[in-house]
Design a protein around this motif. Structure first.
Motif, mmCIF file in Angstrom:
data_model
loop_
_atom_site.group_PDB
_atom_site.id
_atom_site.type_symbol
_atom_site.label_atom_id
_atom_site.label_comp_id
_atom_site.label_asym_id
_atom_site.label_seq_id
_atom_site.Cartn_x
_atom_site.Cartn_y
_atom_site.Cartn_z
ATOM 1 N N VAL A 1 0.879 -1.400 0.118
ATOM 2 C CA VAL A 1 -0.183 0.093 0.000
ATOM 3 C C VAL A 1 0.885 1.278 0.106
ATOM 4 N N LYS B 1 0.154 4.508 -0.916
ATOM 5 C CA LYS B 1 -0.377 5.879 -0.592
ATOM 6 C C LYS B 1 0.410 6.755 0.329
ATOM 7 N N ASN C 1 -5.131 4.468 -2.056
ATOM 8 C CA ASN C 1 -6.359 4.974 -1.816
ATOM 9 C C ASN C 1 -7.200 6.042 -2.495
ATOM 10 N N LEU D 1 -8.008 0.808 -2.927
ATOM 11 C CA LEU D 1 -8.609 0.270 -1.430
ATOM 12 C C LEU D 1 -9.503 1.140 -0.901
ATOM 13 N N MET E 1 -14.378 -7.652 1.443
ATOM 14 C CA MET E 1 -13.001 -6.806 1.975
ATOM 15 C C MET E 1 -13.685 -6.241 3.332
ATOM 16 N N LEU F 1 -12.346 -3.459 6.778
ATOM 17 C CA LEU F 1 -11.357 -2.782 7.578
ATOM 18 C C LEU F 1 -11.672 -2.543 9.055
ATOM 19 N N MET G 1 -3.584 -6.010 7.638
ATOM 20 C CA MET G 1 -2.568 -4.665 7.417
ATOM 21 C C MET G 1 -1.349 -4.770 8.109
ATOM 22 N N SER G 2 -0.628 -3.847 8.062
ATOM 23 C CA SER G 2 0.705 -4.077 8.531
ATOM 24 C C SER G 2 0.896 -4.815 10.277
ATOM 25 N N ARG H 1 -3.162 -6.199 2.776
ATOM 26 C CA ARG H 1 -2.855 -4.764 2.236
ATOM 27 C C ARG H 1 -1.973 -4.168 3.271
ATOM 28 N N VAL H 2 -0.515 -4.254 2.990
ATOM 29 C CA VAL H 2 0.313 -3.826 4.057
ATOM 30 C C VAL H 2 1.025 -2.766 3.446
ATOM 31 N N GLY H 3 1.111 -1.597 4.272
ATOM 32 C CA GLY H 3 1.665 -0.113 3.870
ATOM 33 C C GLY H 3 2.857 -0.074 4.637
ATOM 34 N N SER H 4 2.474 0.753 5.990
ATOM 35 C CA SER H 4 3.927 0.922 6.598
ATOM 36 C C SER H 4 4.865 0.104 6.871
ATOM 37 N N ARG I 1 3.870 6.789 7.178
ATOM 38 C CA ARG I 1 3.545 7.774 6.293
ATOM 39 C C ARG I 1 3.582 8.945 6.960
#
Ligand SMILES: *Cc1c(COP(=O)(O)O)cnc(C)c1O
Length: 216
Positions: free
Chosen positions: A29, A31, A52, A76, A158, A160, A190-191, A206-209, A215
């Motif tokens: 992810v 974003k 996003n 997402l 999905m 959240l 997620m993370s 969905r893995v971002g940080s 961020r």
């Protein structure tokens, strides 16, 4: 953390749950991340990314696609009907289908072009007031509308989970709804909780940080 750490932790979770290595789709992810961080992950060979916002993606990804070749892009975040045209042209997968109006608009756009991104229906498993996602009691109707009436390619659900609740309850709920509807893919984790998500049946995390750093 880094992409490598995440890949090996995902592999451990896959093995523990008796699933094939590499079978979980890891959506990086990206974003709001600076482009250098994205390039670092692209240079490591990763090709599946999540964003996003439609506008931010259109500003950022076309140059990267030119430089790196084909990328699997997932939307997402919440989708407004006035962005559906661009979104259905640009993304391979949309995770945030959550209302009738959006289904109708997606259908009318894809009728014109003949191809449609794969779709996840976002479910508001925590029944949170301002949260995106279809309410539990309307899920089945929305699913039937999209999948049966309009024959759109709905591949899974999905969620959240609410930030201040243990996610595992929500993962299990989503997983049982998914099974009830006979869908094959589940987008959750997620993370901070992707291992629990994989253990509950997630196919798309969905893995971002944890991949890119926090961020700003
Ligand atoms: C930002 C975001 C993520 C990634 O969150 P991290 O905690 O950075 O891994 C996943 N899914 C959605 C829908 C998001 O908005």
């Amino acid at each position: 953390m880094s992409l490598e750490d995440i890949l090996s932790r995902v592999e451990v979770a896959e093995i523990e749950t008796g699933r094939k290595k590499g079978s979980v789709n890891i959506i990086a992810v990206s974003k709001v991340q600076p482009v250098e961080r994205i390039k670092r992950v692209l240079n490591q060979g990763h090709r599946v990314f999540g964003e996003n916002r439609v506008k931010e993606s259109l500003a950022k990804w076309p140059v990267l696609i030119e430089e790196y070749g084909e990328i699997e892009l997932h939307l997402l975040g919440p989708l407004q009907t006035n962005k559906v045209k661009e979104a259905t042209q640009f993304f391979n997968v949309i995770h945030s289908v959550d209302r009738k109006k959006l289904v109708l608009k997606i259908d009318s756009e894809v009728q014109k072009r003949g191809i449609c991104p794969a779709l996840f229906i976002q479910v508001n498993t925590g029944n949170e007031l301002q949260k995106a996602g279809v309410a539990l009691e309307h899920l089945e109707d929305l699913f039937k509308l999209a999948k049966e009436e309009y024959s759109l390619p709905v591949i899974g659900l999905m969620c959240l989970p609410p930030v201040n609740e243990p996610p595992l309850t929500h993962f299990k709920k989503l997983s049982s709804l998914n099974e009830h509807l006979g869908l094959s893919r589940i987008s959750m984790g997620m993370s901070n909780d992707f291992e629990d998500a994989i253990k509950s049946g997630a196919t798309d995390i969905r893995v971002g940080s944890a991949i890119f750093g926090s961020r700003s």
